[in-house]
Design an enzyme around this catalytic site. Structure first.
Site, PDB file in Angstrom:
ATOM      1  N   GLU A   1       0.697  -1.175   0.087  1.00 13.81           N
ATOM      2  CA  GLU A   1      -0.144  -0.125   0.136  1.00 13.81           C
ATOM      3  C   GLU A   1       0.785   1.290   0.155  1.00 13.81           C
ATOM      4  O   GLU A   1       1.809   1.367   0.653  1.00 13.81           O
ATOM      5  CB  GLU A   1      -0.972   0.089   1.483  1.00 13.81           C
ATOM      6  CG  GLU A   1      -1.912  -0.879   1.204  1.00 13.81           C
ATOM      7  CD  GLU A   1      -2.774  -0.860   2.559  1.00 13.81           C
ATOM      8  OE1 GLU A   1      -2.566   0.365   3.204  1.00 13.81           O
ATOM      9  OE2 GLU A   1      -3.634  -1.752   2.891  1.00 13.81           O
TER      10      GLU A   1
ATOM     11  N   GLU B   1     -13.671   5.966  -0.333  1.00 17.02           N
ATOM     12  CA  GLU B   1     -14.361   4.964   0.212  1.00 17.02           C
ATOM     13  C   GLU B   1     -15.320   5.779   1.245  1.00 17.02           C
ATOM     14  O   GLU B   1     -14.642   5.976   2.545  1.00 17.02           O
ATOM     15  CB  GLU B   1     -13.927   3.671   0.677  1.00 17.02           C
ATOM     16  CG  GLU B   1     -13.295   2.803  -0.232  1.00 17.02           C
ATOM     17  CD  GLU B   1     -12.341   1.764   0.388  1.00 17.02           C
ATOM     18  OE1 GLU B   1     -12.879   0.753   0.992  1.00 17.02           O
ATOM     19  OE2 GLU B   1     -10.984   1.843   0.318  1.00 17.02           O
TER      20      GLU B   1
ATOM     21  N   LYS C   1     -15.774   4.406   5.109  1.00 20.00           N
ATOM     22  CA  LYS C   1     -14.604   4.054   6.102  1.00 20.00           C
ATOM     23  C   LYS C   1     -14.652   5.022   7.224  1.00 20.00           C
ATOM     24  O   LYS C   1     -15.007   6.043   7.293  1.00 20.00           O
ATOM     25  CB  LYS C   1     -13.277   4.248   5.280  1.00 20.00           C
ATOM     26  CG  LYS C   1     -13.190   3.333   4.178  1.00 20.00           C
ATOM     27  CD  LYS C   1     -11.604   3.451   3.832  1.00 20.00           C
ATOM     28  CE  LYS C   1     -10.780   2.713   4.845  1.00 20.00           C
ATOM     29  NZ  LYS C   1      -9.314   2.486   4.168  1.00 20.00           N
TER      30      LYS C   1
ATOM     31  N   GLU D   1      -8.927   9.113   5.401  1.00 19.11           N
ATOM     32  CA  GLU D   1      -9.253   7.650   5.291  1.00 19.11           C
ATOM     33  C   GLU D   1     -10.375   7.413   4.127  1.00 19.11           C
ATOM     34  O   GLU D   1     -10.255   6.368   3.313  1.00 19.11           O
ATOM     35  CB  GLU D   1      -9.701   7.032   6.491  1.00 19.11           C
ATOM     36  CG  GLU D   1      -8.605   6.885   7.479  1.00 19.11           C
ATOM     37  CD  GLU D   1      -7.423   6.160   7.002  1.00 19.11           C
ATOM     38  OE1 GLU D   1      -7.520   4.988   6.490  1.00 19.11           O
ATOM     39  OE2 GLU D   1      -6.147   6.507   7.369  1.00 19.11           O
TER      40      GLU D   1
END
Length: 481
Positions: free
Chosen positions: A262, A316, A319, A325
């Protein structure tokens, strides 16, 4: 066959450069995300050829079947303890969650947990992670899949006692026994050490001490390690810090490749977060993709390429945590770009420009792999027929396209039909040299045979075991008339 019946015309001499793969993390914590089928269609027209997910979502596994895109699936943290109990439990997990989708879906690795050792240590036992890894490897070994599918586990940078200077980095003292067991397993099995590395967090927390361009992979600011290594960006320093920690365990002479599982930069953050901007995110991820494609190493190991998975594919919106995030994605839920970024693929067949988005052009794009397996022109037909029978039988290839009413029935020749079947088998079972052997009748090529008319490959030099390698491949093509 006489020269008069098969005149040959020299068509092409071409040097094909080796291009390293680019991976992306595909998270699904959002209520506005497109269905996996559309995601798979989108990625087929881009340079992304590896996708890492955080579970074994059956809809995703099915969507990526026969796409030419490799998939890394995961055991969620909450299931690690259960899988560590015994091999039978691990086998049941694999049998129900992964086995039904292979080989049509190219699963190349299983990530056991995610940042397991640095997540809620009150109830996550270190020895459970090691045992779960070993149990799953035992399952693959018993099924003969251990060469195709690797077992590993992604770590956060928090597993290190310190990350600077890179040359003196070590793992955290309390993790050394566990890390020794894990690194030993990776060295023995040939699986990569996965690290989630984010220069963004380091810069956000220390903007007065870290140069922004250094964090953004700019290579205009340099930092010197006491051992003489010079770093132009923080990511390389983080990778080499992990490399030093591995060496400090006594594995300096063993081969343990490092994968950045990541890395990314958020385009939006909470109030006061001046680092999380679209411009910074665009700059970082553009340079990250360029770095991944270059195949370059780091100052400690300049010739050892590092595979990279961009985090992440989508924003997203469900999240938890801070706003950052929810804003690491390069795409919004509707498929539009969060910012301009080039994922076009010049080496993908049927590539309509590699544009992003879920419009008609992207949805109808057909991705082919950038490397193929074909029958050698002068291979004996009896051997090719045996290879064809194997591929269409025990090999699991769907050969309806080369039957009487199939689109690829013509030309009705053993060489043509066997090339079709051999290539499908090669893509399904992993683009490794041993999956394009067929008793010496198979040949790996970087030229798409489907777009060359009746072209055949006469000679190929410098083809590596992985169908690529550091050296370019010289391919001579002749046109059959």
């Amino acid at each position: 066959m006489s020269p008069t019946s098969l005149p040959l015309l020299l068509l092409l001499l071409w040097l094909f450069p080796a291009v390293s793969s680019v991976g992306v993390n595909y998270g699904t914590l959002g209520n506005n995300l497109p269905p996996p089928k559309k995601v798979a269609q989108l990625l087929q027209s881009t340079l992304i050829d590896k996708v890492k997910i955080y579970d074994t979502n059956p809809e995703i596994l099915d969507a990526f079947s026969n796409t030419g895109i490799d998939l890394i699936v995961a055991v969620e943290n909450q299931h690690v303890s259960n899988i560590s109990s015994d091999v039978a439990t691990a086998d049941e997990w694999f049998s129900t969650r992964v086995a039904p989708f292979i080989p049509a879906t190219s699963v190349v690795a299983i990530a056991v947990g995610n940042e397991y050792l640095t997540t809620d240590s009150d109830h996550l036992a270190q020895n459970a992670l090691v045992q779960a890894i070993q149990n799953l490897h035992g399952v693959l070994l018993a099924r003969g899949l251990h060469r195709k599918i690797k077992i590993t586990t992604p770590h956060s940078m928090a597993v290190l006692a310190s990350s600077f200077p890179p040359s003196s980095s070590t793992f955290a003292l309390e993790l050394i026994p566990t890390m020794t067991a894990i690194v030993g397993f990776l060295a023995d099995s040939g699986a990569p050490f996965m690290i989630n590395a984010y220069p963004y967090f380091a810069y956000r927390d220390n903007p007065g001490k870290i140069d922004l361009d250094y964090a953004l992979l700019g290579n205009t600011t340099t930092v010197r390690d006491p051992d003489g290594f010079v770093y132009g960006n923080m990511l390389d320093a983080q990778i080499d810090a992990v490399r030093s920690a591995i060496s400090a365990l006594g594995f300096g002479n063993r081969t343990v490749q490092i994968t950045v599982s990541e890395s990314g930069w958020p385009s939006k953050g909470d109030t006061g977060d001046k680092a999380a901007t679209q411009e910074n995110a665009k700059t970082y991820n553009t340079r990250l993709i360029e770095r991944a494609q270059s195949g370059k190493g780091t100052p400690m190991r300049p010739k050892e390429k590092v595979e990279v998975f961009v985090f992440s594919l989508f924003n997203e919106n469900k999240k938890g945590g801070k706003a950052t995030e929810r804003n690491f994605g390069i795409l919004n839920g509707d498929g539009s770009k969060v910012y301009e970024i080039d994922l076009s693929c010049s080496f993908c067949s049927g590539n309509g420009g590699g544009g992003l988005g879920f419009g008609e052009k992207a949805a109808n794009a057909v991705r082919g792999p950038s490397v193929w397996c074909v029958a050698k022109p002068h291979a004996e037909e009896e051997v090719l027929q045996a290879a064809l029978d194997f591929c269409c039988g025990a090999g699991g290839v769907d050969c309806r396209e080369i039957y009487g009413n199939g689109d690829c029935f013509e030309p009705n020749k053993v060489h043509a039909h066997s090339s079709y079947a051999m290539n499908v088998y090669y893509q399904m079972h992993g683009r490794n040299y041993w999956n394009c052997d067929f008793k010496g009748t198979g040949l790996v090529t970087f030229t798409d045979p489907s777009v060359m008319g009746d072209a055949v490959i006469l000679n190929s030099e410098s083809i590596s075991e992985e169908g690529g390698g550091e050296n370019s491949s010289l391919v001579v093509l002749l046109l059959v008339t």
